[in-house]
Write an enzyme that holds these catalytic residues in place. Sequence first.
Site, PDB file in Angstrom:
ATOM      1  N   GLU A 443      17.572  23.004   4.403  1.00  9.05           N
ATOM      2  CA  GLU A 443      17.471  23.832   5.617  1.00  9.05           C
ATOM      3  C   GLU A 443      17.187  25.295   5.278  1.00  9.05           C
ATOM      4  O   GLU A 443      17.572  26.202   6.010  1.00  9.05           O
ATOM      5  CB  GLU A 443      18.742  23.725   6.476  1.00  9.05           C
ATOM      6  CG  GLU A 443      19.139  22.325   6.859  1.00  9.05           C
ATOM      7  CD  GLU A 443      18.024  21.534   7.530  1.00  9.05           C
ATOM      8  OE1 GLU A 443      17.087  22.154   8.061  1.00  9.05           O
ATOM      9  OE2 GLU A 443      18.085  20.302   7.493  1.00  9.05           O
ATOM     10  N   GLY A 444      16.489  25.525   4.192  1.00 11.32           N
ATOM     11  CA  GLY A 444      16.148  26.879   3.768  1.00 11.32           C
ATOM     12  C   GLY A 444      17.081  27.351   2.674  1.00 11.32           C
ATOM     13  O   GLY A 444      18.291  27.424   2.864  1.00 11.32           O
TER      14      GLY A 444
END
Length: 609
Positions: A443-444
């Site tokens: 998610e980053g």
Amino acid sequence: MTYRAPVDDFRFVFEHIAGLPELLTLPAFSELEPDLIEAVLQENAKFASEVVAPTNWDGDQHPPVQANGVVKMPASYHHAFKQFVAGGWQGLRHPEQWGGQGLPRLLGCAATENLNAGNLAFSLCPLLTDGVIEALLLSGSDKQQKLYIEALVQGKWTGTMNLTEPQAGSDLSLVNTRAVAQADGTYRLFGQKIYITFGEHDLAENIVHLVLARMADAPPGVKGLSLFVVPKVLVNDDGSLGARNDVWCASIEHKLGIHGSPTAVLLFGDEKGEVGAGAIGTLVGQENRGLEYMFIMMNAARFGVGIQGIGVSEAATQKARAYARDRVQSRAIEGSAAAVPIVQHPDVQRMLSTMRGLTEAARSIACVAAVTDDVSLEHTDPEVRRTKQALYDYLVPVVKGFSTECALEVTSLGIQVHGGMGFIEETGAAQFYRDARILTIYEGTTAIQANDLIGRKTLRDAGATALGLAQAMQQTLRALNTESALAHVENAAGLKLIHANLTLAVEAYESAVHFVLDHAKTDIRAVYAGSVPYLMLTGYVLGGWHLARAALVCSAAQRESRTTPFMQNKFATAVFYAGSILPRVQALNLALSQGAVMTEALTRSDLTV
């Protein structure tokens, strides 16, 4: 060791740090009774410890198995997921209109943390489902909402997000999954997606995929991406299930951790379904705005991953503390007749206090962010909603980045407390570390969160939100330095230490913000070279601020002779954090401010080749 939800800390943070009493004055939550909040906390704690936690070791040692496109989950997961659905936990904070309970995000924050502490891998399934629900609520058509949301809220179906491809990781401009328009208004999708969490499993009767794809005439880059709903099984207009769609699980990844979570490689349009060539999907919102819509889901997922970091930190801390109390080794440092439990040794106390301090600091930041989001959605004043939205947006990358980086430190310390036994899988300490390792990546990555914190969250409003936080921290510093706060002799030394070190930390935070603002136009590389130090600095300062606020509450209780063992522990944690962890802020600020010299030197090194 059996995991026990930290209900006392949730109550304390809700009441004194996050601002639950003020939240309950809003019309949307004015009928929410304290008894209901307590009941939800207690029931969720019981569910996490008695139902979910026992699946953790089983899922790690007996992971899902894939064969011929089908993924079979462990039997223990089926049992837990069935009770998860029956308990209505998926719909806890979603609208009553769609079968949810409409409770504040704050309460969902606690419930989600407990679920993650019980079994991080298991919790990934509802985390992604939450994101799909939020995306469809905000961007889906009436028909899409009618077909999918209620079943997702009920837990009958689960959801995924499909971004990554073999050639397109963080750079989504390289996505090349194709979407071909059909005469009936649907689209046929062709391509491959990788790293799809719970992309295939047998826990639910359907899986709703949100997929980024590109139409034939779309502009290049991220501006040409559209978002599509692609169910595993097609849904008829009456909500019943139809034909198997052309979405196929080619394999699941063999990972360092989260073994109980099937991470799938999905093929769209490989003629494996019952609908012919191409996975049938429907467009979400408008063409070429897919990344904008997907960010709704990504933002929800990033906050959720931050909560995962806190949950696994809490579980690792509990296990390490229990082991340290039982493990007898060596005489006490000041002398003893026999060996003592290692919890009495100063360095073990340091490690356990670090674990507890980082976990409780991260929890406070997340709970404050959750209330901020609640207020931004439900307050009656548009200006309050706007400012709270800006603050929540600022806090999300901190919750994600800081909490997950702390989880690596906490779970690593957990192994160290166990000594040699921590390196042995059967103790369970190693699993926490292995599971936590993914949290700073998906998610980053932490760098992506830090770049977001600088670019979109600090520079975009010229530091207004960041410096507004500094002003709020100054109020706490003034409260720490009053005669009434220092009146109790037992607490005075601790409060003075907190005041002194938090003062230095807030000054460093303000200095860091101004460095970012002052150098963004003249030396942008130096600013971004220090993005992760800036994010971690922000997290340490915010965590220290909230623990300082907690210390004031605990000190007041002691003056009024109503202290408890919990409050004594809380106060001790705040003092330790201020003395041992807050000084890290000075080093991070120094690293940030010297970024220009360092980046200039690096341009002449082999790291630039």
